[in-house]
Design an enzyme around this catalytic site. Sequence first.
Site, PDB file in Angstrom:
ATOM      1  N   TRP A   6       0.834  -1.219   0.000  1.00 36.59           N
ATOM      2  CA  TRP A   6       0.000   0.000   0.000  1.00 36.59           C
ATOM      3  C   TRP A   6       0.865   1.263   0.000  1.00 36.59           C
ATOM      4  O   TRP A   6       0.345   2.363  -0.081  1.00 36.59           O
ATOM      5  CB  TRP A   6      -0.958   0.001   1.200  1.00 36.59           C
ATOM      6  CG  TRP A   6      -0.320  -0.436   2.474  1.00 36.59           C
ATOM      7  CD1 TRP A   6       0.336   0.350   3.376  1.00 36.59           C
ATOM      8  CD2 TRP A   6      -0.283  -1.777   2.980  1.00 36.59           C
ATOM      9  NE1 TRP A   6       0.792  -0.406   4.408  1.00 36.59           N
ATOM     10  CE2 TRP A   6       0.421  -1.717   4.207  1.00 36.59           C
ATOM     11  CE3 TRP A   6      -0.773  -3.003   2.531  1.00 36.59           C
ATOM     12  CZ2 TRP A   6       0.659  -2.857   4.974  1.00 36.59           C
ATOM     13  CZ3 TRP A   6      -0.538  -4.135   3.306  1.00 36.59           C
ATOM     14  CH2 TRP A   6       0.169  -4.058   4.501  1.00 36.59           C
ATOM     15  N   ARG A   7       2.190   1.100   0.117  1.00 34.20           N
ATOM     16  CA  ARG A   7       3.046   2.288   0.037  1.00 34.20           C
ATOM     17  C   ARG A   7       3.430   2.605  -1.399  1.00 34.20           C
ATOM     18  O   ARG A   7       4.167   3.547  -1.644  1.00 34.20           O
ATOM     19  CB  ARG A   7       4.305   2.077   0.885  1.00 34.20           C
ATOM     20  CG  ARG A   7       3.963   2.094   2.362  1.00 34.20           C
ATOM     21  CD  ARG A   7       5.175   2.024   3.228  1.00 34.20           C
ATOM     22  NE  ARG A   7       4.785   2.110   4.629  1.00 34.20           N
ATOM     23  CZ  ARG A   7       5.542   1.735   5.639  1.00 34.20           C
ATOM     24  NH1 ARG A   7       6.744   1.255   5.415  1.00 34.20           N
ATOM     25  NH2 ARG A   7       5.112   1.849   6.869  1.00 34.20           N
ATOM     26  N   GLU A  27      -5.818   0.696   5.274  1.00 34.77           N
ATOM     27  CA  GLU A  27      -5.905   1.230   6.632  1.00 34.77           C
ATOM     28  C   GLU A  27      -6.966   0.495   7.448  1.00 34.77           C
ATOM     29  O   GLU A  27      -6.784   0.241   8.626  1.00 34.77           O
ATOM     30  CB  GLU A  27      -6.210   2.738   6.607  1.00 34.77           C
ATOM     31  CG  GLU A  27      -5.060   3.584   6.088  1.00 34.77           C
ATOM     32  CD  GLU A  27      -3.802   3.481   6.950  1.00 34.77           C
ATOM     33  OE1 GLU A  27      -3.899   3.090   8.115  1.00 34.77           O
ATOM     34  OE2 GLU A  27      -2.712   3.787   6.425  1.00 34.77           O
ATOM     35  N   GLY A  30     -10.893 -11.335  10.879  1.00 33.37           N
ATOM     36  CA  GLY A  30     -11.613 -10.982  12.097  1.00 33.37           C
ATOM     37  C   GLY A  30     -12.178  -9.564  12.043  1.00 33.37           C
ATOM     38  O   GLY A  30     -12.023  -8.855  11.050  1.00 33.37           O
ATOM     39  N   TYR A  31     -12.841  -9.180  13.133  1.00 34.96           N
ATOM     40  CA  TYR A  31     -13.448  -7.842  13.227  1.00 34.96           C
ATOM     41  C   TYR A  31     -14.223  -7.518  11.945  1.00 34.96           C
ATOM     42  O   TYR A  31     -13.941  -6.549  11.243  1.00 34.96           O
ATOM     43  CB  TYR A  31     -12.375  -6.767  13.468  1.00 34.96           C
ATOM     44  CG  TYR A  31     -11.550  -7.014  14.696  1.00 34.96           C
ATOM     45  CD1 TYR A  31     -12.017  -6.639  15.957  1.00 34.96           C
ATOM     46  CD2 TYR A  31     -10.321  -7.627  14.602  1.00 34.96           C
ATOM     47  CE1 TYR A  31     -11.267  -6.867  17.095  1.00 34.96           C
ATOM     48  CE2 TYR A  31      -9.559  -7.866  15.733  1.00 34.96           C
ATOM     49  CZ  TYR A  31     -10.030  -7.490  16.961  1.00 34.96           C
ATOM     50  OH  TYR A  31      -9.277  -7.711  18.089  1.00 34.96           O
ATOM     51  N   TYR A  41      -8.938   8.667  12.378  1.00 37.45           N
ATOM     52  CA  TYR A  41      -7.689   8.050  11.940  1.00 37.45           C
ATOM     53  C   TYR A  41      -7.729   7.741  10.429  1.00 37.45           C
ATOM     54  O   TYR A  41      -6.835   8.139   9.676  1.00 37.45           O
ATOM     55  CB  TYR A  41      -7.424   6.744  12.728  1.00 37.45           C
ATOM     56  CG  TYR A  41      -6.300   5.956  12.123  1.00 37.45           C
ATOM     57  CD1 TYR A  41      -4.989   6.220  12.493  1.00 37.45           C
ATOM     58  CD2 TYR A  41      -6.535   4.995  11.135  1.00 37.45           C
ATOM     59  CE1 TYR A  41      -3.931   5.536  11.897  1.00 37.45           C
ATOM     60  CE2 TYR A  41      -5.499   4.315  10.532  1.00 37.45           C
ATOM     61  CZ  TYR A  41      -4.205   4.587  10.923  1.00 37.45           C
ATOM     62  OH  TYR A  41      -3.167   3.931  10.323  1.00 37.45           O
ATOM     63  N   ASP A  94      -2.482   6.318  15.906  1.00 36.84           N
ATOM     64  CA  ASP A  94      -2.836   4.929  16.204  1.00 36.84           C
ATOM     65  C   ASP A  94      -2.011   4.495  17.417  1.00 36.84           C
ATOM     66  O   ASP A  94      -1.387   5.350  18.082  1.00 36.84           O
ATOM     67  CB  ASP A  94      -2.592   4.021  14.986  1.00 36.84           C
ATOM     68  CG  ASP A  94      -1.116   3.874  14.660  1.00 36.84           C
ATOM     69  OD1 ASP A  94      -0.283   4.608  15.261  1.00 36.84           O
ATOM     70  OD2 ASP A  94      -0.769   3.017  13.834  1.00 36.84           O
ATOM     71  N   CYS A 109      16.583   2.786  21.244  1.00 36.43           N
ATOM     72  CA  CYS A 109      16.836   4.228  21.366  1.00 36.43           C
ATOM     73  C   CYS A 109      18.176   4.626  20.750  1.00 36.43           C
ATOM     74  O   CYS A 109      18.317   5.722  20.208  1.00 36.43           O
ATOM     75  CB  CYS A 109      16.799   4.649  22.826  1.00 36.43           C
ATOM     76  SG  CYS A 109      15.202   4.340  23.601  1.00 36.43           S
TER      77      CYS A 109
HETATM   78  S1  SF4 Z   1      14.550   7.672  21.907  1.00 36.28           S
HETATM   79 FE1  SF4 Z   1      13.706   5.695  22.370  1.00 36.28          FE
HETATM   80  S2  SF4 Z   1      11.841   6.116  23.498  1.00 36.28           S
HETATM   81 FE2  SF4 Z   1      12.453   8.011  22.513  1.00 36.28          FE
HETATM   82  S3  SF4 Z   1      11.316   8.045  20.600  1.00 36.28           S
HETATM   83 FE3  SF4 Z   1      13.293   7.119  20.155  1.00 36.28          FE
HETATM   84  S4  SF4 Z   1      13.016   4.890  20.411  1.00 36.28           S
HETATM   85 FE4  SF4 Z   1      11.260   5.937  21.349  1.00 36.28          FE
END
Ligand code: SF4
Length: 348
Positions: A21-22, A34, A78-79, A117, A135, A196
């Site tokens: 779908w992209r 969606e 489902g749904y 949405y 979402d 992160c």
């Molecule tokens: S730093 Fe970590 S917690 Fe913050 S938006 Fe990025 S992945 Fe999410």
Amino acid sequence: MVSIRQKLLGWYDETARDLPWRQTRDPYAIWVSEVMLQQTRVDTVIPYYERFLASFPTPKDLADADEDAVLSHWSGLGYYRRARLLHAGVREVVAQYGGQVPEDAEARRALPGVGRYTAGAIGSIAFDKEEPIVDGNVTRVLARLFRISTPVGSSVTSKRVWEEAARLVPGARPGVFNQALMELGATVCTPKQPSCESCPVAEHCDARAQGEVDALPVPRVRKAPDQVKLAAVVATQGRGPEARVWLLRSEQSLFAGLWGLPMIPRSAFDLSDARGALRDAGISASLGREPIGQLHHVLTHRRMQIDVFRATGAKAETSETRRLFRTDDLVSVGVSTLTKKLLASALS
Ligand code: SF4
């Protein structure tokens, strides 16, 4: 400083997964994707999306299809309410707008089954409108980025998250930006152990700066699922490969619009529940004395324990909501996964 927006767009351009779908800006195809993606995993949706669009390539094709054909393409996702609402919404697009999904946001949001949405996803991705979308993935990312510490699902959190999403979306390529935000939640800012160290917006993230990544978002308060005991009857006419089974089309139940077995809540462990299911269905048959098996089925808010009974020599008047089916024919009509499981357990 490079903004959250620019960093996310740059990251997405380099890393985005190639999903069917992209590759389209067709508002109808985006709408279908969606709706399918709500509550369902990407990997599961891909073959359904491709089959659905192969059978109903335009709004007119879907509007002209009967409900059984639409639901049979949904069987297993489902749904099912989503499918019926999509069908109703697309019929309205054909009736009111000549088969063109409206660009106007208010008109889109007035369509059956199109909430904030879905309207935002169609508006931003297909029409380049600066409309936010939120979402579960977006909620998690924004709750961490902006250290929102009220529980997910509360009206305070919802309002704040939509406000933040609306603040971020204006600018170039709003649809791509919205997809980037969702993609970050799906692949980097995951519920457990987010990456992160490889996050493109880590330096903007308040949760990371405060060491609160694992504590956010604050989970919603969940109700335990209801436990429901039911009796279902597989009532057949004929024998062997020629056997056919009576199914009912319910307009009220959880599976409204789909064909299913006669089923009734169980009050006590005796035959009267199964007899009641047959009587309510208007079917006369010779009912086995004991259940032939028990099946467990879990829906989002319901845990079902179903005793399966067998009845033979079943007779009834055929009607709009009561028909005999050969089990081989069930692939072309709308039946739920639960009905398929019950039939398999009784007829195997
Ligand atoms: S730093 Fe970590 S917690 Fe913050 S938006 Fe990025 S992945 Fe999410």
